[in-house]
Design a protein around this motif. Sequence first.
Motif, PDB file in Angstrom:
ATOM      1  N   MET A   1      19.303 -45.362-104.207  1.00 40.70           N
ATOM      2  CA  MET A   1      19.875 -47.346-104.452  1.00 40.70           C
ATOM      3  C   MET A   1      18.824 -47.951-103.951  1.00 40.70           C
ATOM      4  SD  MET A   1      22.654 -47.612-100.655  1.00 40.70           S
ATOM      5  CE  MET A   1      24.256 -46.268-101.592  1.00 40.70           C
ATOM      6  N   PRO A   2      19.732 -49.387-104.622  1.00 36.43           N
ATOM      7  CA  PRO A   2      19.183 -50.209-104.529  1.00 36.43           C
ATOM      8  C   PRO A   2      18.940 -51.053-103.495  1.00 36.43           C
ATOM      9  CG  PRO A   2      21.094 -51.041-105.679  1.00 36.43           C
ATOM     10  CD  PRO A   2      20.785 -49.521-105.336  1.00 36.43           C
ATOM     11  N   ALA A   3      17.980 -51.368-102.681  1.00 34.21           N
ATOM     12  CA  ALA A   3      17.631 -52.268-101.341  1.00 34.21           C
ATOM     13  C   ALA A   3      18.479 -53.537-101.212  1.00 34.21           C
ATOM     14  CB  ALA A   3      16.695 -53.231-101.170  1.00 34.21           C
ATOM     15  N   PRO A   4      19.683 -54.097-100.370  1.00 32.06           N
ATOM     16  CA  PRO A   4      20.047 -55.121 -99.973  1.00 32.06           C
ATOM     17  C   PRO A   4      19.513 -56.280 -99.908  1.00 32.06           C
ATOM     18  CG  PRO A   4      19.648 -54.345 -97.768  1.00 32.06           C
ATOM     19  CD  PRO A   4      19.307 -53.106 -98.798  1.00 32.06           C
ATOM     20  N   ARG A   5      20.321 -57.012-100.662  1.00 30.31           N
ATOM     21  CA  ARG A   5      19.782 -58.190-101.370  1.00 30.31           C
ATOM     22  C   ARG A   5      19.964 -59.512-100.066  1.00 30.31           C
ATOM     23  NH1 ARG A   5      17.140 -60.129-105.878  1.00 30.31           N
ATOM     24  NH2 ARG A   5      18.236 -58.367-107.721  1.00 30.31           N
ATOM     25  N   ASP A   6      18.763 -60.513 -99.830  1.00 32.49           N
ATOM     26  CA  ASP A   6      18.785 -61.179 -98.967  1.00 32.49           C
ATOM     27  C   ASP A   6      19.998 -62.025 -98.688  1.00 32.49           C
ATOM     28  OD1 ASP A   6      18.380 -64.619 -99.111  1.00 32.49           O
ATOM     29  OD2 ASP A   6      17.536 -62.925-100.373  1.00 32.49           O
ATOM     30  N   THR A   7      20.744 -62.251 -96.840  1.00 36.34           N
ATOM     31  CA  THR A   7      22.354 -63.311 -97.170  1.00 36.34           C
ATOM     32  C   THR A   7      21.912 -64.451 -97.419  1.00 36.34           C
ATOM     33  OG1 THR A   7      22.285 -61.795 -94.585  1.00 36.34           O
ATOM     34  CG2 THR A   7      23.484 -63.442 -94.932  1.00 36.34           C
TER      35      THR A   7
END
Length: 318
Positions: A1-7
């Motif tokens: 799973m790809p890492a979440p992007r910055d907000t």
Amino acid sequence: MPAPRDTATVVQAARLYHEDGLSQTEVARVLGLSRSNVSRILAQAKERGIVEITITDPDAPPVRDDALGEALAARFALTEAVVVTGGRGQALDSVARAAAALLRERAPSLRSIGVSWGQSVQSVVAHLEPVRLRPAPRVLPLVGGMSDLDQLDSGDSVLRVLAARLGARPEPLFAPAILESAAASSTLLRETSIRSVLAAAAEVELALVGIGSTGLHSSPRLLEAMALTAEERAIVHAQRPAGDVCGRFVDLDGTPLGPPTADRVLAVSFPQLARIPEVVAVAAGAEKAPGVLGVLRSGALDTIVLDVHLARAVLAGA
């Protein structure tokens, strides 16, 4: 799973896609990302609660808040208070549909109905489903005419459309609602045709009215139409008008204003409204709270239909 992007990136992508209407390919170009990355970012926006999607069915009946309605009814000794929810820009539509349903429910048992004018009343009549009543009730104006305030988008009058949707014939009042002098008002009230219609309107079994709030929407136009002098405007200002019904003003305590406004209106009076078996008032928008509060305190109303934001504002000010 790809890492979440910055907000910040997620919010920017969401705004470009949902608010600005860009396609995912266009968003990718603006942000220097691949289209597949943008698709995943938009999915993250939903998962993280940054984007919330609400689906509104315009044909669904308005949702009632019975707790608020009961609180209003108890606080102002009303027979019934209907409070409905409505999304942004939908408060008036929700209130109008709820009031139209209430009117259609009441209509078969009524021998006479009176109606005022204004945007709220126009919306109620526009939403009223036709029903052919036999015998048809009398349909009477509670107030004289005032250009666009008593006309629907079609150009037809509120009175005529309401009568048509109930299978009735309207009984018009061929006189203006607002006069420029007390003398003009007195002269017109000596006309039998005008006096008899207003007398009959004061005896209806149900009255449908809108509520104005001083300084908002149509209320300033009422005062402008009276052609008040500077001295008269000062008198009105000192009386501290808060709201109006049928062109007649009350202060925040619910006391009807006297001259110079009271004697320049061709309409049923507050005492006459109070004697009508059921007066149904409709209003929408929290900004109308002072006017609604003043009219409620007058004791002229029996039933009220409001949106939740206005109902909360009224209770907060009570």
